[in-house]
Scaffold this motif. Structure first.
Motif, mmCIF file in Angstrom:
data_model
loop_
_atom_site.group_PDB
_atom_site.id
_atom_site.type_symbol
_atom_site.label_atom_id
_atom_site.label_comp_id
_atom_site.label_asym_id
_atom_site.label_seq_id
_atom_site.Cartn_x
_atom_site.Cartn_y
_atom_site.Cartn_z
ATOM 1 N N LEU A 48 -2.523 -13.984 3.478
ATOM 2 C CA LEU A 48 -3.662 -14.897 3.258
ATOM 3 C C LEU A 48 -4.524 -14.506 2.071
ATOM 4 N N GLY A 49 -4.378 -13.283 1.585
ATOM 5 C CA GLY A 49 -5.191 -12.813 0.467
ATOM 6 C C GLY A 49 -4.855 -11.356 0.234
ATOM 7 N N ILE A 50 -5.333 -10.814 -0.886
ATOM 8 C CA ILE A 50 -5.114 -9.384 -1.130
ATOM 9 C C ILE A 50 -6.453 -8.668 -0.977
ATOM 10 N N ILE A 51 -6.495 -7.738 -0.041
ATOM 11 C CA ILE A 51 -7.706 -6.956 0.196
ATOM 12 C C ILE A 51 -7.837 -5.948 -0.939
ATOM 13 N N GLY A 81 0.854 -1.192 0.000
ATOM 14 C CA GLY A 81 0.000 0.000 0.000
ATOM 15 C C GLY A 81 0.883 1.232 0.000
ATOM 16 N N GLY A 82 0.907 1.942 1.128
ATOM 17 C CA GLY A 82 1.671 3.187 1.215
ATOM 18 C C GLY A 82 3.129 3.007 1.578
ATOM 19 N N ASN A 83 3.559 1.753 1.793
ATOM 20 C CA ASN A 83 4.955 1.473 2.168
ATOM 21 C C ASN A 83 5.358 2.219 3.443
ATOM 22 N N THR A 84 4.462 2.294 4.415
ATOM 23 C CA THR A 84 4.802 2.925 5.694
ATOM 24 C C THR A 84 4.921 1.908 6.825
ATOM 25 N N GLY A 85 4.768 0.638 6.525
ATOM 26 C CA GLY A 85 4.829 -0.409 7.549
ATOM 27 C C GLY A 85 6.178 -0.404 8.256
ATOM 28 N N GLU A 135 0.938 -2.996 17.998
ATOM 29 C CA GLU A 135 0.252 -2.391 16.852
ATOM 30 C C GLU A 135 1.004 -2.444 15.538
ATOM 31 N N HIS A 136 2.251 -2.840 15.503
ATOM 32 C CA HIS A 136 2.980 -2.787 14.235
ATOM 33 C C HIS A 136 3.056 -4.113 13.491
ATOM 34 N N GLY A 137 2.651 -5.202 14.119
ATOM 35 C CA GLY A 137 2.600 -6.470 13.404
ATOM 36 C C GLY A 137 3.889 -7.274 13.511
ATOM 37 N N GLY A 156 3.388 6.811 24.493
ATOM 38 C CA GLY A 156 2.380 6.189 23.650
ATOM 39 C C GLY A 156 1.018 6.071 24.267
ATOM 40 N N HIS A 157 0.345 4.998 23.848
ATOM 41 C CA HIS A 157 -1.097 4.884 24.013
ATOM 42 C C HIS A 157 -1.436 4.273 25.364
ATOM 43 N N LEU A 158 -1.216 5.042 26.435
ATOM 44 C CA LEU A 158 -1.421 4.506 27.778
ATOM 45 C C LEU A 158 -2.842 3.971 27.950
ATOM 46 N N LEU A 161 -5.781 -2.163 7.228
ATOM 47 C CA LEU A 161 -6.512 -3.371 7.622
ATOM 48 C C LEU A 161 -5.564 -4.561 7.688
ATOM 49 N N SER A 162 -4.628 -4.633 6.758
ATOM 50 C CA SER A 162 -3.717 -5.782 6.737
ATOM 51 C C SER A 162 -2.781 -5.795 7.937
ATOM 52 N N THR A 163 -2.514 -4.602 8.505
ATOM 53 C CA THR A 163 -1.684 -4.548 9.713
ATOM 54 C C THR A 163 -2.548 -4.388 10.970
ATOM 55 N N ASN A 164 -3.873 -4.340 10.801
ATOM 56 C CA ASN A 164 -4.761 -4.044 11.932
ATOM 57 C C ASN A 164 -4.205 -2.846 12.719
ATOM 58 N N SER A 166 0.073 9.040 3.872
ATOM 59 C CA SER A 166 0.499 8.087 2.842
ATOM 60 C C SER A 166 0.012 6.656 3.043
ATOM 61 N N CYS A 167 -0.368 6.251 4.243
ATOM 62 C CA CYS A 167 -0.793 4.849 4.394
ATOM 63 C C CYS A 167 -2.186 4.663 3.798
ATOM 64 N N THR A 168 -2.500 3.403 3.468
ATOM 65 C CA THR A 168 -3.737 3.098 2.742
ATOM 66 C C THR A 168 -4.679 2.255 3.598
ATOM 67 N N ILE A 169 -5.943 2.264 3.225
ATOM 68 C CA ILE A 169 -6.929 1.445 3.940
ATOM 69 C C ILE A 169 -6.531 -0.038 3.883
ATOM 70 N N GLY A 170 -6.078 -0.506 2.725
ATOM 71 C CA GLY A 170 -5.668 -1.919 2.616
ATOM 72 C C GLY A 170 -4.517 -2.238 3.554
ATOM 73 N N GLY A 171 -3.547 -1.318 3.641
ATOM 74 C CA GLY A 171 -2.420 -1.511 4.556
ATOM 75 C C GLY A 171 -2.869 -1.419 6.009
ATOM 76 N N LEU A 218 1.833 -15.867 -1.458
ATOM 77 C CA LEU A 218 1.492 -14.556 -0.910
ATOM 78 C C LEU A 218 2.437 -14.167 0.219
ATOM 79 N N ASN A 219 3.237 -13.168 -0.036
ATOM 80 C CA ASN A 219 4.144 -12.614 0.973
ATOM 81 C C ASN A 219 4.931 -13.679 1.743
ATOM 82 N N PRO A 220 5.651 -14.539 1.030
ATOM 83 C CA PRO A 220 6.430 -15.577 1.725
ATOM 84 C C PRO A 220 7.466 -14.945 2.665
HETATM 85 P P1 FAD Z 1 2.275 -1.089 3.704
HETATM 86 O O1 FAD Z 1 3.389 -0.614 4.543
HETATM 87 O O2 FAD Z 1 2.388 -0.882 2.234
HETATM 88 O O3 FAD Z 1 1.996 -2.622 3.982
HETATM 89 C C1 FAD Z 1 1.885 -3.109 5.293
HETATM 90 C C2 FAD Z 1 1.549 -4.622 5.247
HETATM 91 O O4 FAD Z 1 0.250 -4.819 4.698
HETATM 92 C C3 FAD Z 1 2.495 -5.438 4.382
HETATM 93 O O5 FAD Z 1 2.648 -6.705 4.933
HETATM 94 C C4 FAD Z 1 1.763 -5.516 3.046
HETATM 95 O O6 FAD Z 1 2.135 -6.653 2.304
HETATM 96 C C5 FAD Z 1 0.329 -5.590 3.485
HETATM 97 N N1 FAD Z 1 -0.647 -4.996 2.570
HETATM 98 C C6 FAD Z 1 -0.708 -3.705 2.148
HETATM 99 N N2 FAD Z 1 -1.807 -3.527 1.376
HETATM 100 C C7 FAD Z 1 -2.443 -4.731 1.319
HETATM 101 C C8 FAD Z 1 -3.632 -5.202 0.684
HETATM 102 N N3 FAD Z 1 -4.390 -4.384 -0.030
HETATM 103 N N4 FAD Z 1 -3.988 -6.488 0.847
HETATM 104 C C9 FAD Z 1 -3.227 -7.324 1.583
HETATM 105 N N5 FAD Z 1 -2.077 -6.949 2.209
HETATM 106 C C10 FAD Z 1 -1.708 -5.667 2.066
HETATM 107 N N6 FAD Z 1 0.941 1.896 12.832
HETATM 108 C C11 FAD Z 1 0.017 1.805 13.819
HETATM 109 O O7 FAD Z 1 -0.629 0.776 13.969
HETATM 110 N N7 FAD Z 1 -0.196 2.850 14.677
HETATM 111 C C12 FAD Z 1 0.458 4.014 14.567
HETATM 112 O O8 FAD Z 1 0.227 4.928 15.353
HETATM 113 C C13 FAD Z 1 1.415 4.138 13.522
HETATM 114 N N8 FAD Z 1 2.105 5.287 13.359
HETATM 115 C C14 FAD Z 1 3.012 5.386 12.364
HETATM 116 C C15 FAD Z 1 3.694 6.590 12.196
HETATM 117 C C16 FAD Z 1 4.616 6.736 11.173
HETATM 118 C C17 FAD Z 1 5.321 8.059 11.017
HETATM 119 C C18 FAD Z 1 4.882 5.649 10.312
HETATM 120 C C19 FAD Z 1 5.848 5.781 9.169
HETATM 121 C C20 FAD Z 1 4.213 4.452 10.463
HETATM 122 C C21 FAD Z 1 3.284 4.304 11.492
HETATM 123 N N9 FAD Z 1 2.568 3.113 11.679
HETATM 124 C C22 FAD Z 1 1.636 3.017 12.664
HETATM 125 C C23 FAD Z 1 2.817 1.952 10.798
HETATM 126 C C24 FAD Z 1 2.078 2.000 9.436
HETATM 127 O O9 FAD Z 1 1.757 3.303 9.057
HETATM 128 C C25 FAD Z 1 0.833 1.171 9.487
HETATM 129 O O10 FAD Z 1 1.211 -0.158 9.660
HETATM 130 C C26 FAD Z 1 -0.063 1.270 8.228
HETATM 131 O O11 FAD Z 1 -1.287 0.630 8.544
HETATM 132 C C27 FAD Z 1 0.516 0.622 6.984
HETATM 133 O O12 FAD Z 1 -0.239 1.025 5.844
HETATM 134 P P2 FAD Z 1 0.429 1.040 4.387
HETATM 135 O O13 FAD Z 1 -0.650 1.326 3.396
HETATM 136 O O14 FAD Z 1 1.602 1.936 4.348
HETATM 137 O O15 FAD Z 1 0.871 -0.477 4.225
#
Ligand code: FAD
Ligand code: ZN
Length: 444
Positions: free
Chosen positions: A199-202, A67-71, A398-400, A358-360, A141-144, A134-139, A434-436
């Motif tokens: 497990l799948g692509i959202i 998604g947004g590559n912010t994981g 929260e980061h997976g 953080g999130h006390l 949800l995939s990272t909860n 920059s993060c996406t809904i798919g990301g 899928l994401n080995p």
């Molecule tokens: P990506 O980084 O692109 O992907 C994350 C994971 O999801 C990867 O495993 C990827 O393969 C998978 N994925 C992405 N899209 C899909 C899809 N459509 N279907 C299936 N799998 C998919 N996280 C928190 O939980 N709480 C925070 O407060 C928080 N703060 C942050 C602050 C900063 C400054 C940064 C850089 C990150 C932070 N994060 C936080 C982590 C991150 O932003 C989250 O994990 C976010 O949910 C990831 O979304 P993304 O679209 O960037 O996903």
């Protein structure tokens, strides 16, 4: 991966083999993970994602969704030369259903855009992270994903009514319901939430919206220690009828790092205090009486207070090296955990400076330390996570798991849990395309 598979994939949708275009997608933003990929696929429809996965399944071609590559755990990076699928073009946000308080979006929609679409309709989508631009809904949800409003609204998995997922073999699982009640067997959508693309692509989701909170007040208060924060949290939850939306803990050292490294920041209080809480909710003067603190009287002041909190990671980075732990323990145990774990870490790594914040309200701290070198990183993580385990907490709140915490997963989860996770992976993705190498998925 075969040339035939690649050439078939290229026929499905827009794509790129240009190393310059692929480069930003295979690097993690902090530079912690480097990958490589021969092909970047840019589908714009569920049908294209379906055709892509059907080909990958048939040809045994590994693929990483991004998604947004912010994981923060390397999950989105193709570490073994997999094909990369970006959801950037799956970014449609459909009309808000104001009466039903729902919003339908494709997986690549940017979180901040979803939040604005909800706000434009007079409602709110409560998921809020510092990366929301920059993060996406798919990301998410995939990272909860968690963030700062979990206290009131829950994590990403609590904010979903329906989901559309493309399975590893290309079949489309349509769970796009918007009803609030549905007890018809296993809740399959929850399997894919937090699965980090293994497990799948959202491809789309039906999200829950909420009324905007009323009388929202932002306060920054001084506290003696984390125990005082836990007591204050309970008191304010009682006083507001459970309507606090955020309760963030910040240590003095964190404020000092922000003041030192982040321009245009100021200490909100005239006297220093060892700890602070940043609190949001329908707070009244009476509820805050007796505390040393400030209440934001304008949106600009509110932003300035949140900027202190949201700049902590950046300030830590500018200060130097740090060891980071994303832990949770039961809220009531947080003070004891912090005291015990700080003492233990400093015994192992003398000179490590604690910067826990953080999130006390959720029992989730970013339990970090500034250090001079990273030589003790693994030993400190083991020590911290062993203590977390004794409190029956979480070593990744929260980061997976991604690629980063695979060993911890096997160490701290029971064998029964691990076996069930592996069985699910085998059932849903028998060829491990899928994401080995992420969570429990075997390496390619
Ligand atoms: P990506 O980084 O692109 O992907 C994350 C994971 O999801 C990867 O495993 C990827 O393969 C998978 N994925 C992405 N899209 C899909 C899809 N459509 N279907 C299936 N799998 C998919 N996280 C928190 O939980 N709480 C925070 O407060 C928080 N703060 C942050 C602050 C900063 C400054 C940064 C850089 C990150 C932070 N994060 C936080 C982590 C991150 O932003 C989250 O994990 C976010 O949910 C990831 O979304 P993304 O679209 O960037 O996903
Ligand atoms: Zn966080």
């Amino acid at each position: 991966m075969s040339a035939d598979a690649l050439s078939r994939l290229k026929q499905v949708c827009a794509h790129s083999e240009d190393p310059a275009e692929i480069a930003p997608h295979v690097e993690e933003w902090r530079g912690a993970w480097h990958g490589h990929s021969p092909l970047l696929l840019k589908p714009a429809t569920t049908e294209e994602v379906s055709r892509i996965l059907a080909i990958c399944h048939e040809t045994g071609t590994a693929i990483v969704p991004q998604g947004g590559n912010t994981g923060l755990v390397g999950g989105q990076i193709p570490l073994h030369g997999e094909v990369l699928l970006t959801t950037a073009r799956l970014n449609c946000i459909h009309d808000v259903d104001a009466a039903g308080a729902t919003l339908r979006a494709q997986a690549g929609a940017i979180l901040a855009d979803v939040r604005s679409a909800a706000a434009d309709a007079g409602l709110m989508f409560p998921l809020s992270l510092a990366s929301e631009g920059s993060c996406t809904i798919g990301g998410n949800l995939s990272t909860n994903a968690g963030g700062v409003n979990v206290l009131r609204y829950g994590m990403a998995r609590d904010l979903v009514l329906g989901l559309e997922v493309v399975l590893a073999d290309g079949r489309v699982l349509d769970l796009m319901h918007s009803v609030r009640k549905d007890n018809t067997g296993y809740d399959l959508k929850q399997l894919f939430i937090g699965a980090e693309g293994t497990l799948g692509i959202i491809t789309a989701a039906e999200l829950k919206l909420f009324p905007k909170p009323r009388d929202c007040v932002t306060a920054f208060v001084a506290l003696a220690d984390p125990a005082a924060a836990v007591t204050l949290l309970a008191r304010l939850q009682d006083a507001t009828g459970g309507l606090l939306t955020a309760f963030e803990l910040i240590p003095r050292v964190g404020v000092e790092l922000v003041l030192k490294h982040i321009p245009d920041t100021a200490d909100p209080l005239s006297r220093p205090s060892p700890w602070y809480a940043l609190i949001e909710g329908p707070l009244t003067e009476e509820m805050l009486s007796g505390l040393d603190g400030v209440v934001a009287s304008s949106e600009a002041q509110r932003r300035a207070l949140w900027r202190l909190r949201e700049s902590l990671s950046e300030a830590q980075k500018r200060e130097g090296l740090s060891l980071k732990h994303d832990i949770a323990v039961p809220v009531a145990d947080l003070p004891a955990f912090v005291a015990e774990a700080v003492t233990a870490v400093q015994a192992l790594a003398p000179g490590a400076r604690p910067v826990s914040f953080g999130h006390l309200g959720d029992g989730n701290l970013h339990f970090n330390f500034q250090v001079r070198d990273l030589s003790q990183r693994d030993a400190v993580a083991r020590l911290v996570h062993d203590i977390v385990q004794r409190y029956r907490g979480s070593f990744s709140a929260e980061h997976g798991i991604g690629a980063l915490k695979r060993e911890e997963l096997v160490r701290y989860k029971s064998p029964v849990e691990i076996e069930l996770m592996r069985a699910l992976k085998r059932t849903l993705d028998p060829k491990n395309i899928l994401n080995p190498g992420k969570i429990v998925a075997p390496l390619p």
